[in-house]
Design a protein around this motif. Sequence first.
Motif, mmCIF file in Angstrom:
data_model
loop_
_atom_site.group_PDB
_atom_site.id
_atom_site.type_symbol
_atom_site.label_atom_id
_atom_site.label_comp_id
_atom_site.label_asym_id
_atom_site.label_seq_id
_atom_site.Cartn_x
_atom_site.Cartn_y
_atom_site.Cartn_z
ATOM 1 N N UNK A 1 16.050 7.630 -5.416
ATOM 2 C CA UNK A 1 16.343 8.880 -5.046
ATOM 3 C C UNK A 1 15.573 9.982 -5.827
ATOM 4 N N UNK A 2 15.711 9.556 -7.198
ATOM 5 C CA UNK A 2 15.195 10.615 -8.108
ATOM 6 C C UNK A 2 14.075 10.900 -8.076
ATOM 7 N N UNK A 3 13.169 9.979 -7.421
ATOM 8 C CA UNK A 3 11.746 10.487 -7.301
ATOM 9 C C UNK A 3 11.352 10.928 -5.889
ATOM 10 N N UNK A 4 12.411 10.914 -5.004
ATOM 11 C CA UNK A 4 12.195 11.334 -3.485
ATOM 12 C C UNK A 4 13.090 12.059 -2.953
ATOM 13 N N UNK A 5 13.466 13.271 -3.733
ATOM 14 C CA UNK A 5 14.028 14.613 -3.372
ATOM 15 C C UNK A 5 15.425 14.315 -2.925
ATOM 16 N N UNK A 6 16.280 12.953 -3.643
ATOM 17 C CA UNK A 6 17.526 12.876 -3.542
ATOM 18 C C UNK A 6 17.746 11.761 -2.227
ATOM 19 N N UNK A 7 16.858 11.098 -1.886
ATOM 20 C CA UNK A 7 16.900 10.159 -0.499
ATOM 21 C C UNK A 7 16.351 8.704 -1.221
ATOM 22 N N UNK A 8 17.411 7.803 -1.101
ATOM 23 C CA UNK A 8 16.925 6.440 -1.349
ATOM 24 C C UNK A 8 16.168 6.017 -0.125
ATOM 25 N N UNK A 9 14.934 5.693 -0.569
ATOM 26 C CA UNK A 9 14.092 5.201 0.648
ATOM 27 C C UNK A 9 13.846 3.770 0.755
ATOM 28 N N UNK A 10 13.736 3.014 1.713
ATOM 29 C CA UNK A 10 13.235 1.647 2.011
ATOM 30 C C UNK A 10 11.895 1.657 3.042
ATOM 31 N N UNK A 11 11.083 0.937 2.303
ATOM 32 C CA UNK A 11 9.719 0.785 3.148
ATOM 33 C C UNK A 11 9.977 -0.572 3.752
ATOM 34 N N UNK A 12 9.714 -0.478 5.179
ATOM 35 C CA UNK A 12 9.860 -1.714 5.757
ATOM 36 C C UNK A 12 8.852 -2.242 6.617
ATOM 37 N N UNK B 1 1.006 -1.048 0.080
ATOM 38 C CA UNK B 1 0.142 0.137 0.146
ATOM 39 C C UNK B 1 0.947 1.203 0.060
ATOM 40 N N UNK B 2 1.929 1.290 0.954
ATOM 41 C CA UNK B 2 2.905 2.501 0.870
ATOM 42 C C UNK B 2 3.594 2.456 -0.496
ATOM 43 N N UNK B 3 4.149 1.640 -0.948
ATOM 44 C CA UNK B 3 4.655 1.511 -2.366
ATOM 45 C C UNK B 3 3.723 2.135 -3.507
ATOM 46 N N UNK B 4 2.533 1.687 -3.502
ATOM 47 C CA UNK B 4 1.533 2.219 -4.401
ATOM 48 C C UNK B 4 1.482 3.539 -4.241
ATOM 49 N N UNK B 5 1.128 4.046 -3.068
ATOM 50 C CA UNK B 5 1.003 5.443 -2.575
ATOM 51 C C UNK B 5 2.096 6.384 -3.081
ATOM 52 N N UNK C 1 2.266 9.457 -6.073
ATOM 53 C CA UNK C 1 2.723 10.624 -5.719
ATOM 54 C C UNK C 1 3.854 11.178 -6.592
ATOM 55 N N UNK C 2 4.311 10.232 -7.496
ATOM 56 C CA UNK C 2 5.373 10.616 -8.493
ATOM 57 C C UNK C 2 6.660 10.015 -8.057
ATOM 58 N N UNK C 3 6.945 9.210 -7.042
ATOM 59 C CA UNK C 3 8.027 8.335 -6.761
ATOM 60 C C UNK C 3 8.577 7.192 -7.843
ATOM 61 N N UNK C 4 9.762 7.043 -7.734
ATOM 62 C CA UNK C 4 10.212 6.193 -8.873
ATOM 63 C C UNK C 4 10.415 4.795 -8.132
ATOM 64 N N UNK C 5 9.830 3.668 -8.428
ATOM 65 C CA UNK C 5 10.281 2.618 -7.590
ATOM 66 C C UNK C 5 11.551 1.624 -8.143
ATOM 67 N N UNK C 6 12.180 1.160 -7.382
ATOM 68 C CA UNK C 6 13.413 0.379 -7.583
ATOM 69 C C UNK C 6 12.763 -1.154 -7.770
ATOM 70 N N UNK C 7 11.937 -1.491 -6.636
ATOM 71 C CA UNK C 7 11.134 -2.804 -6.591
ATOM 72 C C UNK C 7 9.747 -2.502 -6.898
#
Length: 133
Positions: A120-131, A89-93, A97-103
């Motif tokens: 990070x390209x779609x998240x203001x320069x920060x690599x994000x991991x959803x856990x 659900x969080x990944x889809x959201x 919103x414009x994020x670029x998924x790696x997974x």
Amino acid sequence: MLLTEIDHVAIAVRDLEAAVDYHRRAFGATVEHRETVDRDGVEEALVAVADSYIQLISPTRPDSPVARFIERRGEGLHHVGYRVADCATALAAMVAAGATPIDREPRPGSRGTTIAFVHPKGSFGTLIELVQE
């Protein structure tokens, strides 16, 4: 609100033993969990800080994303892990919103978690991991 808390802050290091020793000497920290994640080519050591972690990650092979990161940028902050109740659900959201998924879909992570990385390209320069625990 899809985020429940910060799961971890990941720091890429060349020498995991030296990083663990530093955190022990500097902060009195102990490793709560240690695991090799073959799929990602890393070994991790988790130091608990309240209900979150400092995740020390070191490459186990030269072609891993963390090895390439260290080669390009040196050691340091690699990504931030956001704890969520439902990773899909969080990944889809985020994608909506414009994020670029790696997974493209959630996958197994360390500690028996379910994870997904966002570029990070779609998240203001920060690599994000959803856990998801």
